[in-house]
Design an enzyme around this catalytic site. Sequence first.
Site, PDB file in Angstrom:
ATOM      1  N   GLU A 255       3.954   1.378   2.159  1.00 14.90           N
ATOM      2  CA  GLU A 255       5.106   0.482   1.951  1.00 14.90           C
ATOM      3  C   GLU A 255       5.979   0.624   0.804  1.00 14.90           C
ATOM      4  O   GLU A 255       7.040   0.209   0.585  1.00 14.90           O
ATOM      5  CB  GLU A 255       4.680  -1.001   1.794  1.00 14.90           C
ATOM      6  CG  GLU A 255       3.775  -1.384   3.160  1.00 14.90           C
ATOM      7  CD  GLU A 255       2.670  -0.939   3.544  1.00 14.90           C
ATOM      8  OE1 GLU A 255       1.875  -0.581   2.549  1.00 14.90           O
ATOM      9  OE2 GLU A 255       2.466  -0.625   4.581  1.00 14.90           O
TER      10      GLU A 255
ATOM     11  N   GLY B 127       0.897  -1.275   0.137  1.00 14.65           N
ATOM     12  CA  GLY B 127      -0.041   0.037   0.007  1.00 14.65           C
ATOM     13  C   GLY B 127       0.870   1.195   0.149  1.00 14.65           C
ATOM     14  O   GLY B 127       2.273   1.084  -0.214  1.00 14.65           O
ATOM     15  N   SER B 128       0.432   2.424   0.165  1.00 15.14           N
ATOM     16  CA  SER B 128       1.138   3.462   0.038  1.00 15.14           C
ATOM     17  C   SER B 128       2.175   3.716   1.237  1.00 15.14           C
ATOM     18  O   SER B 128       3.258   4.275   0.882  1.00 15.14           O
ATOM     19  CB  SER B 128       0.236   4.875   0.116  1.00 15.14           C
ATOM     20  OG  SER B 128      -0.857   4.756   1.335  1.00 15.14           O
TER      21      SER B 128
ATOM     22  N   GLU C 227      -3.462 -10.858   2.162  1.00 15.78           N
ATOM     23  CA  GLU C 227      -2.613 -11.228   3.084  1.00 15.78           C
ATOM     24  C   GLU C 227      -2.384 -12.452   3.762  1.00 15.78           C
ATOM     25  O   GLU C 227      -1.514 -12.901   4.342  1.00 15.78           O
ATOM     26  CB  GLU C 227      -2.506  -9.854   4.082  1.00 15.78           C
ATOM     27  CG  GLU C 227      -2.053  -8.551   3.666  1.00 15.78           C
ATOM     28  CD  GLU C 227      -3.504  -7.782   2.747  1.00 15.78           C
ATOM     29  OE1 GLU C 227      -4.142  -8.478   2.766  1.00 15.78           O
ATOM     30  OE2 GLU C 227      -3.181  -6.584   2.481  1.00 15.78           O
TER      31      GLU C 227
ATOM     32  N   HIS D 118      -8.171 -32.288  20.060  1.00 13.78           N
ATOM     33  CA  HIS D 118      -9.277 -31.569  19.373  1.00 13.78           C
ATOM     34  C   HIS D 118     -10.441 -31.968  19.712  1.00 13.78           C
ATOM     35  O   HIS D 118     -11.259 -31.066  20.454  1.00 13.78           O
ATOM     36  CB  HIS D 118      -9.027 -31.689  17.869  1.00 13.78           C
ATOM     37  CG  HIS D 118      -9.689 -30.812  16.727  1.00 13.78           C
ATOM     38  ND1 HIS D 118      -9.550 -31.057  15.315  1.00 13.78           N
ATOM     39  CD2 HIS D 118     -10.855 -30.012  17.213  1.00 13.78           C
ATOM     40  CE1 HIS D 118     -10.444 -30.003  14.885  1.00 13.78           C
ATOM     41  NE2 HIS D 118     -11.224 -29.625  15.766  1.00 13.78           N
TER      42      HIS D 118
ATOM     43  N   HIS E 202       0.470  -4.299   4.887  1.00 14.12           N
ATOM     44  CA  HIS E 202      -0.075  -3.001   4.519  1.00 14.12           C
ATOM     45  C   HIS E 202      -0.757  -2.506   5.919  1.00 14.12           C
ATOM     46  O   HIS E 202      -1.715  -2.683   6.032  1.00 14.12           O
ATOM     47  CB  HIS E 202      -0.858  -2.692   3.302  1.00 14.12           C
ATOM     48  CG  HIS E 202      -1.438  -1.141   3.281  1.00 14.12           C
ATOM     49  ND1 HIS E 202      -0.525  -0.451   3.351  1.00 14.12           N
ATOM     50  CD2 HIS E 202      -2.758  -0.833   3.059  1.00 14.12           C
ATOM     51  CE1 HIS E 202      -1.274   0.901   3.213  1.00 14.12           C
ATOM     52  NE2 HIS E 202      -2.674   0.468   3.130  1.00 14.12           N
TER      53      HIS E 202
ATOM     54  N   GLY F 298      -4.584 -25.379  12.428  1.00 14.06           N
ATOM     55  CA  GLY F 298      -5.763 -25.570  11.919  1.00 14.06           C
ATOM     56  C   GLY F 298      -6.530 -24.513  11.115  1.00 14.06           C
ATOM     57  O   GLY F 298      -7.729 -24.789  10.887  1.00 14.06           O
TER      58      GLY F 298
HETATM   59  N1  TZD Z   1     -12.285 -21.171   9.039  1.00 13.78           N
HETATM   60  C1  TZD Z   1     -11.025 -21.074   9.077  1.00 13.78           C
HETATM   61  C2  TZD Z   1     -10.292 -20.075   8.805  1.00 13.78           C
HETATM   62  N2  TZD Z   1     -10.549 -22.504   9.604  1.00 13.78           N
HETATM   63  C3  TZD Z   1     -10.985 -23.431   9.972  1.00 13.78           C
HETATM   64  N3  TZD Z   1     -10.493 -24.686  10.697  1.00 13.78           N
HETATM   65  C4  TZD Z   1     -12.572 -23.428   9.698  1.00 13.78           C
HETATM   66  C5  TZD Z   1     -13.228 -22.307   9.234  1.00 13.78           C
HETATM   67  C6  TZD Z   1     -13.383 -24.511  10.421  1.00 13.78           C
HETATM   68  N4  TZD Z   1     -13.393 -25.830   9.447  1.00 13.78           N
HETATM   69  C7  TZD Z   1     -12.649 -26.676  10.017  1.00 13.78           C
HETATM   70  O1  TZD Z   1     -12.048 -26.839  11.025  1.00 13.78           O
HETATM   71  S1  TZD Z   1     -12.701 -28.021   8.880  1.00 13.78           S
HETATM   72  C8  TZD Z   1     -13.538 -27.211   7.678  1.00 13.78           C
HETATM   73  C9  TZD Z   1     -14.002 -25.938   8.158  1.00 13.78           C
HETATM   74  C10 TZD Z   1     -14.692 -25.153   7.623  1.00 13.78           C
HETATM   75  C11 TZD Z   1     -14.059 -28.023   6.463  1.00 13.78           C
HETATM   76  C12 TZD Z   1     -12.862 -27.922   5.570  1.00 13.78           C
HETATM   77  O2  TZD Z   1     -13.543 -28.501   4.129  1.00 13.78           O
HETATM   78  P1  TZD Z   1     -12.779 -29.126   3.127  1.00 13.78           P
HETATM   79  O3  TZD Z   1     -12.322 -30.633   3.718  1.00 13.78           O
HETATM   80  O4  TZD Z   1     -13.619 -29.213   1.886  1.00 13.78           O
HETATM   81  O5  TZD Z   1     -11.435 -28.548   2.906  1.00 13.78           O
HETATM   82  P2  TZD Z   1     -13.230 -31.969   4.037  1.00 13.78           P
HETATM   83  O6  TZD Z   1     -12.402 -32.929   3.976  1.00 13.78           O
HETATM   84  O7  TZD Z   1     -14.563 -31.795   3.141  1.00 13.78           O
HETATM   85  O8  TZD Z   1     -13.675 -31.619   5.548  1.00 13.78           O
END
Ligand code: TZD
Length: 530
Positions: free
Chosen positions: A28, A25-26, A47, A281, A70, A401
Amino acid sequence: MATIGDAGWAVLRAHGIDTVFGNPGSNELPFLAAMPAGTRYVLGLHEGVVVGMADGYAQATGGPALVNLHAASGTGNAMGALANAVHAHSPLVLTAGQQVRSTVGQDVMLANTDAALLPRPLVTWSSEPADAQDVPRSLAEAVHTALLEPRGPVYLSIPYDDWAAPAGPHTDHLPARRTRSAAALAPEQLTELATALGTAAAPVLVLGPQVDAAGANADAVVLAEKLACPVWIAPSASRCPFPTRHPAFRGVLPASVRDVNRSLAGHDVVLVAGAPVFRYHQHLPDDLLPGGTRLLHLTADPAEAARAPVGEAWVAPVGPALAGLAAAVTPAARPAPPPPPPFPAPGGADGHVPPEQLFALVRAAAPAGTVHVCESTSTVDAFFAQADLTEPGSYLFPAAGGLGFGLPAAVGAQLAHGSRRRVVALVGDGSANYGITALWSAARYRIPVVFVILRNGTYGALRGFAELLGTGETPGLDLPGLDFVRIAEGYGVPAESVRDADTLAAALATAFGADGPRLIEVLTAPDAAG
Ligand code: TZD
Ligand code: CA
């Protein structure tokens, strides 16, 4: 006369930093104008993608990676990806442009008052130099802090009028300075651990990402073979620290208290090396460990050691510690585990390619040493059932995750490996959208990643959780109508969609033979097209 830009860049270049991952951006532009010749700028269009590419690059090289964001909005967009980098202990040096020093207090457009506060508590070190003359030293502090154990991202906000200001005295010493993490297990600590393992009736190793990051996989093999014991990957694996076809390999530990407890039953001593205890988890309460089991925890991260709910911890870099243990333990009299059975023959299907069959075909097509950047959340077990990973650095998964890692990290890792190793991204049709603009960077810089999108038309992992939590059918789980071929082509990546094994095998062969990126959308469920 030398400027702050000259002195700051002298520090960065002295640490081997010749690449900037950014979105400008400006604020940077003066930083970019000060970039010395021979520095490469990799533009990311969002980002989250910028930080994801840098994370993949840093994990592939083991060295620092420089990011330029930015101001507040760029930093905000980067936060999800930053969470992954924190948990991966990636040495990222994040910089962000700030408005002109004398105007920040007025909160003019694109000023970020309290800039250093914004990325906390994710980063452990965050700063804005109190004076332009302190910018080169602050950059040095940023690099040193990122690299010192336990390593991780740091953040520096820099007013844009600083770069052209004259450098102060004392900048000459900065480029040559080095800081070294030197702590190691004391001899008596090594003996204590080696004795506990060597005298155990039924020991087991649980290995985490630090082992792979340290390249200590071969030491882990020697230790496992001397102990004639099984080896698990620690729950919520973000890297693969052990050869998956070794007879001792048991897979990834399931990520719940109940299933860790059950999986470790029958073992009197557990060594967890290079991972938290544990990154659970699914919430399935139980006793933390089987009765009478002793847990030994080796980690480079003092916070990991301190927060664990069970076990005795030793804080030391895990690479040398595992090498020391491998040399020190007395070989067990137990028989070694038998060789693994051949790969299970994955079932096929009409009109789609089930995930395990897809992973078997990738294994057959991928050249030796291929790096697998995985972000397909419901298929982790299917992947490991078919994976033949031997070299360190062969597997990356978002460490916190946070989705949006897979596509960008694959681009960053392939950029780092050049022609030495190929990178395949195995990414779900949900996950792909969070980092989709990485396709443009791959096309723009001709980075030959093989992108494989597993299209099942749904957030599969969340359907699994819905069963576990008994929440039934909720909104927001299905993804009909996504067309990754048209999306990829729009970003400049040639693509095709496949729904049978033979066509997939041919498409993979073409993609691995290409000198630029290719995307293959694979229908992996009967109703995937929605
Ligand atoms: N948003 C973000 C940034 N991170 C996350 N982990 C999630 C939402 C929640 N989330 C999970 O933890 S797994 C998942 C989501 C939305 C499903 C991903 O779907 P995919 O894979 O199509 O990549 P599968 O094999 O169909 O589960
Ligand atoms: Ca999916």
